[in-house]
Design a protein around this motif. Structure first.
Motif, PDB file in Angstrom:
ATOM      1  N   ARG A 125      45.041  39.507  39.589  1.00  0.00           N
ATOM      2  CA  ARG A 125      44.788  38.545  40.760  1.00  0.00           C
ATOM      3  C   ARG A 125      43.296  38.558  40.953  1.00  0.00           C
ATOM      4  NH1 ARG A 125      42.634  37.007  44.813  1.00  0.00           N
ATOM      5  NH2 ARG A 125      42.162  39.149  45.292  1.00  0.00           N
ATOM      6  N   ALA A 126      42.903  39.781  41.319  1.00  0.00           N
ATOM      7  CA  ALA A 126      41.540  40.022  41.731  1.00  0.00           C
ATOM      8  C   ALA A 126      40.450  39.759  40.627  1.00  0.00           C
ATOM      9  CB  ALA A 126      41.236  41.356  42.154  1.00  0.00           C
ATOM     10  N   GLU A 127      40.980  40.053  39.340  1.00  0.00           N
ATOM     11  CA  GLU A 127      39.994  39.848  38.254  1.00  0.00           C
ATOM     12  C   GLU A 127      39.756  38.274  37.853  1.00  0.00           C
ATOM     13  OE1 GLU A 127      39.979  40.788  33.326  1.00  0.00           O
ATOM     14  OE2 GLU A 127      41.130  41.907  34.646  1.00  0.00           O
TER      15      GLU A 127
ATOM     16  N   ALA B 190      50.752  44.998  51.658  1.00  0.00           N
ATOM     17  CA  ALA B 190      49.670  45.918  52.623  1.00  0.00           C
ATOM     18  C   ALA B 190      49.312  47.277  52.191  1.00  0.00           C
ATOM     19  CB  ALA B 190      50.209  45.775  54.084  1.00  0.00           C
ATOM     20  N   GLU B 191      50.335  48.091  51.715  1.00  0.00           N
ATOM     21  CA  GLU B 191      50.068  49.306  51.113  1.00  0.00           C
ATOM     22  C   GLU B 191      48.950  49.262  49.983  1.00  0.00           C
ATOM     23  OE1 GLU B 191      53.591  51.313  49.989  1.00  0.00           O
ATOM     24  OE2 GLU B 191      54.454  51.136  52.070  1.00  0.00           O
ATOM     25  N   LEU B 192      49.380  48.303  48.968  1.00  0.00           N
ATOM     26  CA  LEU B 192      48.414  48.198  47.826  1.00  0.00           C
ATOM     27  C   LEU B 192      46.906  47.663  47.886  1.00  0.00           C
ATOM     28  CD1 LEU B 192      51.131  46.728  45.355  1.00  0.00           C
ATOM     29  CD2 LEU B 192      49.925  49.237  44.999  1.00  0.00           C
ATOM     30  N   ALA B 193      46.999  46.784  49.151  1.00  0.00           N
ATOM     31  CA  ALA B 193      45.645  46.340  49.765  1.00  0.00           C
ATOM     32  C   ALA B 193      44.580  47.513  50.038  1.00  0.00           C
ATOM     33  CB  ALA B 193      45.766  45.192  50.451  1.00  0.00           C
TER      34      ALA B 193
ATOM     35  N   LEU C  58      42.558  40.931  51.741  1.00  0.00           N
ATOM     36  CA  LEU C  58      43.491  39.691  51.374  1.00  0.00           C
ATOM     37  C   LEU C  58      44.040  38.899  52.524  1.00  0.00           C
ATOM     38  CD1 LEU C  58      45.391  41.447  48.758  1.00  0.00           C
ATOM     39  CD2 LEU C  58      43.576  40.280  48.161  1.00  0.00           C
ATOM     40  N   THR C  59      44.093  37.588  52.384  1.00  0.00           N
ATOM     41  CA  THR C  59      44.826  36.761  53.146  1.00  0.00           C
ATOM     42  C   THR C  59      46.021  36.553  52.401  1.00  0.00           C
ATOM     43  OG1 THR C  59      42.690  35.485  53.685  1.00  0.00           O
ATOM     44  CG2 THR C  59      45.126  34.375  54.151  1.00  0.00           C
TER      45      THR C  59
ATOM     46  N   ILE D 230      47.388  35.703  48.180  1.00  0.00           N
ATOM     47  CA  ILE D 230      48.746  36.079  47.671  1.00  0.00           C
ATOM     48  C   ILE D 230      49.733  35.252  48.771  1.00  0.00           C
ATOM     49  CG2 ILE D 230      50.355  37.858  47.949  1.00  0.00           C
ATOM     50  CD1 ILE D 230      48.265  39.566  46.961  1.00  0.00           C
ATOM     51  N   ILE D 231      50.790  34.813  47.919  1.00  0.00           N
ATOM     52  CA  ILE D 231      51.747  33.948  48.621  1.00  0.00           C
ATOM     53  C   ILE D 231      53.240  34.655  48.441  1.00  0.00           C
ATOM     54  CG2 ILE D 231      53.245  31.764  48.980  1.00  0.00           C
ATOM     55  CD1 ILE D 231      50.446  30.631  48.165  1.00  0.00           C
TER      56      ILE D 231
END
Length: 451
Positions: A69-71, A98-101, A108-109, A170-171
């Motif tokens: 997603r970031a890419e 949240a952990e991965l962020a 991220l929102t 992210i949803i």
């Protein structure tokens, strides 16, 4: 205009070809959408409010998708988070996100779309005549609805579009239809409604619509007349046969698919191979109708204890069902004598693993196994009662003779202790639709910052 949707897999937790995912990201999708749910394994996840998939596997795959997603710089959407889409499993996915962020250094929102329903809302809708049974459907009333462990409503594209409108990176969706996360953006951008719903149905299970189902990754281009689908793995091909066949998957009618607000009709669809890898589909129609959302509910149906013995002596293997029937009658009498219980205070069943353990009386194959596993399942109103019955029947499951004039047999317990307490047993208790005037009236959105 064309809307490009990248689908990494049929469900988060089953894995996907990472090279294929990279190939898909390089093709600049407008959104990445994946499903997170399933009812294939029964009602336990909904009843317990827990995912059936490993947290470690979920986190590892979600990490790759968050990096993708970031890419790509596009939204990442998951439908039916944590298998069942209950509020608890949406929050479970949020904690993982949240952990991965934090680990990935991403800010991220995150939008959370909640689909769980308070019983009072369904009771009110029932009283107002807005709840209609599907076929088959159990009888429901206010008391039964209040007794359910969890109730969810299946959102459609409208709820996913509301989440997309927040601008979230992210949803995390609660329970939504398998197609909703894929069709939402194409429909919001004005692509053909029939093509959007049809393409979403084809892509819902990732590469299952290709010649290499386990590769996972599918790319779908939606436009004003239809859609084009292509598998991203080098070893996977989409053909008119593999694509059209997916309308048969988990669908009672291969030509119609009902969704909130109408149904998809593919009787006029035609499938064309653009080349060896891609299929073009046009001619699908969307037929608008009343706005209803499907309801799913699970309730506790008792507690279970299991016990297993393995029969290897040929005499018992040959007469396994006869032995189990005789043992069942004997144990029923013992439970009455020693515990004062009679059905329906409890149920006791034996399944012959290797004979007819899956189909029971419907089994039509005959063979001579080397051994038979006898699985005993005790169900009772409390775990204490189920456990006590399991312990009571233990010695006879191990030693019960087929006839009175033979030596006392000894069978094999595959583990010790022989009994296992399974905890609560759940059953599906809703197969209904609820009419809504406002699609968002039974759903709620929360937007947060993480990382």
């Amino acid at each position: 205009m064309t809307t490009r949707v990248l689908v990494p897999s049929g469900v988060l937790g089953l894995g996907f070809d990472r090279a294929a995912l990279s190939r898909g990201v390089a093709m600049k999708p407008d959104i990445i959408a994946i499903d997170g749910g399933s009812t294939d394994s029964g009602p336990w996840s909904l009843g317990a409010g827990q995912s059936k998939y490993s947290r470690a596997a979920t986190k590892a795959e979600w990490r790759h998708l968050m990096q993708a997603r970031a890419e790509a710089g596009v939204p990442l959407v998951i439908g039916t988070s944590g298998t069942c889409g209950a509020d608890a499993t949406v929050d479970w996915m949020y904690a993982i996100t949240a952990e991965l962020a934090a680990e990935l250094g991403q800010k991220l929102t995150v939008a959370r779309l909640y689909s769980q329903q308070p019983a009072r809302r369904i009771v009110q809708a029932l009283e107002e005549g807005r709840v209609t049974p599907l076929t088959p459907a159990p009888e429901i009333d206010a008391d039964g609805l209040r007794a359910m462990a969890n109730i969810v409503a299946l959102g459609g594209v409208e709820q996913v579009q509301a989440a997309l409108a927040t601008g979230a990176d992210i949803i995390l969706c609660g329970r939504v239809t398998d197609t909703a996360t894929i069709a939402a953006l194409p429909l919001a951008r004005g692509e053909a409604a029939g093509g959007a719903w049809h393409g979403a149905k084809i892509a819902e299970c990732g590469a299952l619509c290709s010649t290499n189902p386990t590769s996972g990754v599918i790319l779908v281009d939606f436009d004003e007349t239809g859609f084009t689908v292509e598998a991203m793995a080098e070893t996977a091909l989409c053909t008119p046969h593999s694509v059209s066949a997916h309308m048969l998957y988990e669908n009672s009618d291969p030509f119609q698919l009902y969704e909130p607000g109408g149904y998809l009709d593919v009787r006029g669809a035609h499938y064309t191979a653009l080349d060896a890898r891609r299929v073009r589909v046009e001619g699908s129609e969307w037929v608008p109708g009343p706005y209803t959302v499907k309801l799913e509910g699970a309730r506790a149906a008792g507690y279970q204890t299991t016990i297993m013995a393995v029969l290897r002596q040929q005499h018992y293997v040959t007469h396994a069902q006869e032995w189990a029937d005789k043992l069942h009658a004997f144990l029923t009498a013992q439970i009455t004598e020693r515990m004062g219980l009679t059905p329906p205070d409890y149920t006791l069943e034996f399944r012959m693993i290797g004979v007819n353990g899956a189909l029971g009386a419907l089994e039509n194959r005959q063979g001579q196994p080397a051994e038979v596993g006898v699985l005993g399942i005790v169900t009772a109103a409390t775990q204490e009662i189920a456990s006590e019955i399991g312990k009571l029947i233990n010695p006879w499951v191990l030693h019960y003779p087929l006839t009175e004039d033979e030596e006392l047999p000894t069978f094999a317990f595959p583990y010790s202790p022989a009994t296992t307490d399974r905890g609560p047993l759940y059953e599906f208790a809703l197969n209904h639709v609820m009419a809504l005037e406002d699609p968002m009236s039974a759903f709620r959105l929360t937007v947060s910052e993480v990382g």
